[in-house]
Design a protein around this motif. Structure first.
Motif, short mmCIF file in Angstrom:
data_model
loop_
_atom_site.label_atom_id
_atom_site.label_comp_id
_atom_site.label_asym_id
_atom_site.label_seq_id
_atom_site.Cartn_x
_atom_site.Cartn_y
_atom_site.Cartn_z
N ILE A 10 0.95 -1.16 -0.22
CA ILE A 10 0.46 -0.03 -0.10
C ILE A 10 0.89 1.54 0.12
CG2 ILE A 10 -1.81 1.24 1.33
CD1 ILE A 10 -3.20 -1.24 2.33
N TYR A 11 0.59 2.15 -0.84
CA TYR A 11 1.74 3.14 -0.69
C TYR A 11 0.41 4.63 -0.68
CZ TYR A 11 4.35 0.60 -4.03
OH TYR A 11 4.98 -0.79 -4.60
N LYS A 12 1.41 5.41 -0.44
CA LYS A 12 0.51 6.47 0.12
C LYS A 12 1.37 7.72 -0.17
CE LYS A 12 -0.15 9.13 4.52
NZ LYS A 12 0.03 9.20 5.83
N ILE A 13 1.00 9.29 -0.33
CA ILE A 13 1.32 9.66 -1.19
C ILE A 13 1.36 11.42 0.27
CG2 ILE A 13 1.78 12.67 -1.59
CD1 ILE A 13 -0.50 10.87 -4.39
N GLU A 14 2.44 11.91 -0.09
CA GLU A 14 2.95 12.81 1.58
C GLU A 14 2.71 13.68 0.53
OE1 GLU A 14 3.36 12.13 4.57
OE2 GLU A 14 4.27 9.93 4.33
N GLU A 15 1.80 14.21 0.71
CA GLU A 15 1.50 15.74 0.33
C GLU A 15 2.94 16.97 0.32
OE1 GLU A 15 -2.24 17.74 0.23
OE2 GLU A 15 -3.47 15.26 0.58
N LYS A 16 3.47 16.87 1.41
CA LYS A 16 4.55 18.10 1.79
C LYS A 16 5.83 17.38 1.16
CE LYS A 16 2.16 19.44 6.52
NZ LYS A 16 2.06 19.55 7.32
N GLN A 17 6.47 16.31 1.10
CA GLN A 17 7.41 15.78 0.27
C GLN A 17 7.02 16.24 -1.32
OE1 GLN A 17 5.87 14.06 3.00
NE2 GLN A 17 7.41 15.05 4.81
N LYS A 18 6.38 16.09 -1.75
CA LYS A 18 5.77 15.12 -3.00
C LYS A 18 5.48 14.41 -3.22
CE LYS A 18 4.03 20.76 -3.93
NZ LYS A 18 4.59 21.67 -4.27
N GLN A 19 5.83 13.68 -3.06
CA GLN A 19 6.42 11.35 -2.83
C GLN A 19 5.64 10.43 -2.80
OE1 GLN A 19 9.96 11.38 -1.36
NE2 GLN A 19 9.48 11.31 0.41
N VAL A 20 5.44 9.57 -3.28
CA VAL A 20 4.88 8.16 -2.91
C VAL A 20 5.77 7.47 -2.19
CG1 VAL A 20 3.72 6.62 -3.88
CG2 VAL A 20 3.66 8.34 -5.22
N VAL A 21 4.67 6.87 -1.02
CA VAL A 21 5.97 6.54 0.26
C VAL A 21 5.14 5.35 0.08
CG1 VAL A 21 7.24 8.15 1.45
CG2 VAL A 21 4.99 7.53 1.88
N VAL A 22 6.10 3.79 0.76
CA VAL A 22 5.15 2.93 1.00
C VAL A 22 4.68 2.56 2.45
CG1 VAL A 22 5.58 0.69 1.83
CG2 VAL A 22 6.76 1.09 -0.48
N GLU A 23 3.67 2.28 2.85
CA GLU A 23 3.01 2.73 3.78
C GLU A 23 2.78 1.72 4.97
OE1 GLU A 23 -0.92 4.95 5.83
OE2 GLU A 23 -1.39 3.53 3.97
N LYS A 24 2.63 0.22 3.47
CA LYS A 24 2.25 -1.13 4.27
C LYS A 24 2.70 -2.45 3.57
CE LYS A 24 -0.56 -4.07 6.58
NZ LYS A 24 -0.83 -3.89 8.37
N LEU A 25 3.29 -2.89 3.81
CA LEU A 25 4.09 -4.48 2.84
C LEU A 25 2.89 -5.32 3.65
CD1 LEU A 25 7.45 -3.80 3.23
CD2 LEU A 25 5.95 -3.26 0.95
N GLY A 26 1.97 -6.41 3.18
CA GLY A 26 1.86 -7.53 3.21
C GLY A 26 2.18 -8.19 2.59
N GLU A 27 2.08 -9.50 4.04
CA GLU A 27 3.05 -10.69 3.93
C GLU A 27 3.08 -11.74 3.20
OE1 GLU A 27 6.08 -11.17 6.37
OE2 GLU A 27 6.12 -9.47 6.50
N PRO A 28 3.90 -12.64 2.65
CA PRO A 28 3.14 -13.65 1.40
C PRO A 28 2.54 -14.60 1.97
CG PRO A 28 5.12 -13.49 1.74
CD PRO A 28 4.96 -12.71 2.80
N ALA A 29 2.15 -14.42 3.33
CA ALA A 29 0.21 -15.34 4.08
C ALA A 29 -0.68 -14.39 4.71
CB ALA A 29 1.45 -15.79 5.77
N ASN A 30 -0.24 -13.18 4.24
CA ASN A 30 -1.72 -12.04 4.95
C ASN A 30 -2.19 -12.73 3.49
OD1 ASN A 30 0.34 -9.53 5.08
ND2 ASN A 30 -0.39 -10.78 6.86
N GLY A 31 -3.79 -12.39 4.13
CA GLY A 31 -4.99 -12.13 2.39
C GLY A 31 -6.03 -11.34 2.35
N TYR A 32 -6.87 -11.71 1.25
CA TYR A 32 -7.28 -10.56 1.17
C TYR A 32 -7.98 -9.83 2.50
CZ TYR A 32 -10.60 -7.72 -1.56
OH TYR A 32 -11.42 -6.88 -2.31
N ASP A 33 -8.20 -10.25 3.66
CA ASP A 33 -9.14 -9.49 4.07
C ASP A 33 -8.21 -8.68 5.56
OD1 ASP A 33 -11.39 -11.12 4.24
OD2 ASP A 33 -11.21 -12.94 5.86
#
Length: 136
Positions: A10-33
Motif C-alpha cells: 500500500i502506497y501513500k502520497i506524502e503531500e508535503k514532500q510531494k512523493q509516494v511512499v510505502v505505507e504497508k507491506l503485506g506478508e506472503p501469508a496475508n490474505g485479502y481480509d
C-alpha cells in the motif's frame, strides 16, 4: 509459481514532500481480509495486490492488480492529487496486469474482474468458491 516477497503493498502520497511512499507491506501469508483492513476508509491510496487463482487446466496462476483507492468520503483535494499522479506512478511499477479504480467498493470491483476472467476462461468455474472465500 515464483516465490513472492509480499502479498500486497500500500502506497501513500506524502503531500508535503510531494512523493509516494510505502505505507504497508503485506506478508506472503496475508490474505485479502488483511489487505482490505489496511486500506483507510476515508483516505486515498495506491495499492498492488498479488491475487492467486487456478486456470481451467488446473494450473496455479496469479495476477498483479494495481488499485487506485479513492473512497467517496476522502477529501476532494486528495482525490485530485491521486487521480492526477496515478498514470505517472503506475509507469514506475513493473508487472502490473490489471488496473482497478475503486471508490470504496473494493470487494465488488474485484468480484467483477474475477467474473469477467471466468467468462474469458482464465478461471475454472469449479474454483469460484475459493475465489469468493478470498473476497469475503
Amino acid at each position: 509459481m515464483a516465490k513472492r516477497t509480499y502479498r500486497f503493498i500500500i502506497y501513500k502520497i506524502e503531500e508535503k514532500q510531494k512523493q509516494v511512499v510505502v505505507e504497508k507491506l503485506g506478508e506472503p501469508a496475508n490474505g485479502y481480509d488483511d489487505f482490505t483492513a489496511s486500506l483507510p476508509a476515508d483516505e486515498c491510496r495506491y495499492a498492488v495486490y498479488d491475487f492467486d487463482f487456478v486456470t481451467e487446466e488446473n494450473c496455479q496462476k496469479s495476477r498483479i492488480f494495481f488499485i487506485a483507492w479513492s473512497p467517496d468520503t476522502s477529501r476532494v483535494r486528495s482525490k485530485m492529487i491521486y487521480a492526477s499522479s496515478k498514470d505517472r506512478f503506475k509507469r514506475e511499477l513493473d508487472g502490473i496486469q490489471v488496473e482497478l479504480s475503486c471508490d470504496g467498493e473494493l470487494p465488488s470491483a474485484l468480484v467483477t474482474h474475477m467474473e469477467m476472467s471466468i467468462v474469458c476462461g482464465m478461471v475454472n468455474l469449479a474454483n469460484l468458491d475459493s475465489i469468493f472465500q478470498v473476497l469475503t
